[in-house]
Design an enzyme around this catalytic site. Structure first.
Site, PDB file in Angstrom:
ATOM      1  CD  GLU A 158      -3.773   5.167  -4.903  1.00  0.00           C
ATOM      2  OE1 GLU A 158      -3.824   5.954  -5.870  1.00  0.00           O
ATOM      3  OE2 GLU A 158      -3.020   4.183  -4.854  1.00  0.00           O
TER       4      GLU A 158
ATOM      5  CG  HIS B 224      -5.098  -3.726  -1.327  1.00  0.00           C
ATOM      6  ND1 HIS B 224      -3.948  -3.469  -0.603  1.00  0.00           N
ATOM      7  CD2 HIS B 224      -5.265  -2.657  -2.131  1.00  0.00           C
ATOM      8  CE1 HIS B 224      -3.459  -2.285  -0.952  1.00  0.00           C
ATOM      9  NE2 HIS B 224      -4.257  -1.764  -1.879  1.00  0.00           N
TER      10      HIS B 224
ATOM     11  CG  HIS C 286      -7.775   1.426  -3.741  1.00  0.00           C
ATOM     12  ND1 HIS C 286      -7.633   0.434  -4.698  1.00  0.00           N
ATOM     13  CD2 HIS C 286      -6.598   1.461  -3.071  1.00  0.00           C
ATOM     14  CE1 HIS C 286      -6.428  -0.088  -4.603  1.00  0.00           C
ATOM     15  NE2 HIS C 286      -5.784   0.508  -3.615  1.00  0.00           N
TER      16      HIS C 286
ATOM     17  CD  GLU D 215     -24.938 -11.704  -6.017  1.00  0.00           C
ATOM     18  OE1 GLU D 215     -24.164 -12.408  -5.367  1.00  0.00           O
ATOM     19  OE2 GLU D 215     -25.720 -10.896  -5.519  1.00  0.00           O
TER      20      GLU D 215
ATOM     21  CG  HIS E 206      -2.823  -1.936  -6.350  1.00  0.00           C
ATOM     22  ND1 HIS E 206      -2.189  -0.727  -6.530  1.00  0.00           N
ATOM     23  CD2 HIS E 206      -3.419  -1.838  -5.136  1.00  0.00           C
ATOM     24  CE1 HIS E 206      -2.371   0.048  -5.473  1.00  0.00           C
ATOM     25  NE2 HIS E 206      -3.123  -0.606  -4.617  1.00  0.00           N
TER      26      HIS E 206
END
Ligand code: 2HA
Ligand code: ZN
Length: 281
Positions: free
Chosen positions: A123, A148, A146, A176, A217
């Site tokens: 990525e 999952h 990134h 919050e 994803h």
């Protein structure tokens, strides 16, 4: 001279490297990084590069797969493609690498790490394009992450893929949230991971948001440091978990935080909450 000497340190002793490894390990311990899932990058400060420069060794130039001219000559610490987050702490030199970008921001070379071969995260285009957007808005931004996140992924199967709906749901489930991400969340529909296209979509949304959901994803978050970026992912995922539990008990909420409650909170906490998220249901 004495000062210069004191500033040099072992790569793995540098604070930015220790912070990066801790964040990768924390993410793994949250259950967000099965196998080689997820990736992390950090734009290194010039003095931090200086601290470790004795250990740096330039590799071959390779294409990034995207052009990020505003990040020319910047250094990034990144996880490796196909590498497992659970190994970052024990085998950092095999799992992560420091890269330098060229003067056009089109190529990179490895300066440290990935000792057994390999490439930076698949990525990388997404990370660098998002770094560029954030850098142009506020150069204090340094982290793109990134991951999952289980419950956020689950919600992308049952909520409309609409930033207004998802932001509002996440805000409602934990008080919050509107304080931690007052700008809301962006949403990218399912796309093939790893390419330039998902990077373009994500970085476009990074102009407005610090958190972008990749449907089915995971998420991408941006932050000024490891604590802020990790805390953002953690807060949003916790809220998603509460929503998953709530929906599991009942499809309807009996009571919730109202638009006026959010407006009152915004005053006391000195945040601006866009009215587009405070619609009447
Ligand atoms: O496997 O998470 O999106 C790494 C990824 C790709
Ligand atoms: Zn992923």
């Amino acid at each position: 001279m004495v000062n210069e000497k004191r500033k040099m340190m072992k790569f793995l002793d540098a604070e930015f490297v220790k912070g990066f490894i801790r964040m990768a390990t924390d993410g793994c311990n949250m259950g967000w990084h099965e196998r080689n899932g997820g990736n992390l990058s950090y734009r290194v400060k010039p003095y931090e590069v200086d601290e470790v420069k004795e250990e740096l060794k330039a590799g071959e130039w390779r294409e990034i797969g995207a052009a990020v001219p505003n990040l020319a000559r910047e250094y990034f610490l990144v996880t490796g493609s196909g590498k497992f987050f659970r190994n970052v702490q024990d085998k950092p030199e095999d799992s992560i690498c420091l890269i330098e970008l060229d003067e056009k921001g089109e190529n990179y070379r490895i300066m440290w790490g990935l000792v057994n071969g390999g490439r930076p995260t698949s990525e990388l285009p997404s990370h660098l394009m998002s770094h560029e957007v954030k850098f142009l808005k506020n150069p204090e931004y340094r982290v793109i992450y990134h991951t999952h996140t289980t419950n956020i992924i689950a919600l992308t199967f049952v909520l409309p893929l609409d930033e207004k709906v998802i932001t509002r749901e996440l805000w409602e489930m934990a008080t919050e949230c509107p304080v931690v991400f007052p700008d809301g969340v962006g949403v990218v529909p399912w796309m093939v991971p790893g390419g330039r296209e998902i990077g373009v979509e994500t970085s476009e949304l990074m102009k407005s948001y610090d958190i972008v959901i990749w449907a089915h994803h995971g998420i991408v978050v941006a932050g000024t440091d490891f604590d802020i970026a990790f805390g953002l992912a953690h807060t949003a995922e916790k809220s998603a978990e509460i929503l998953v539990k709530t929906l599991s008990m009942s499809p309807k909420k009996l009571q919730t935080i109202t638009p006026q409650n959010f407006r009152d909170l915004a005053v006391d906490f000195k945040v601006t909450l866009p009215e587009k998220f405070l619609y009447e249901k």
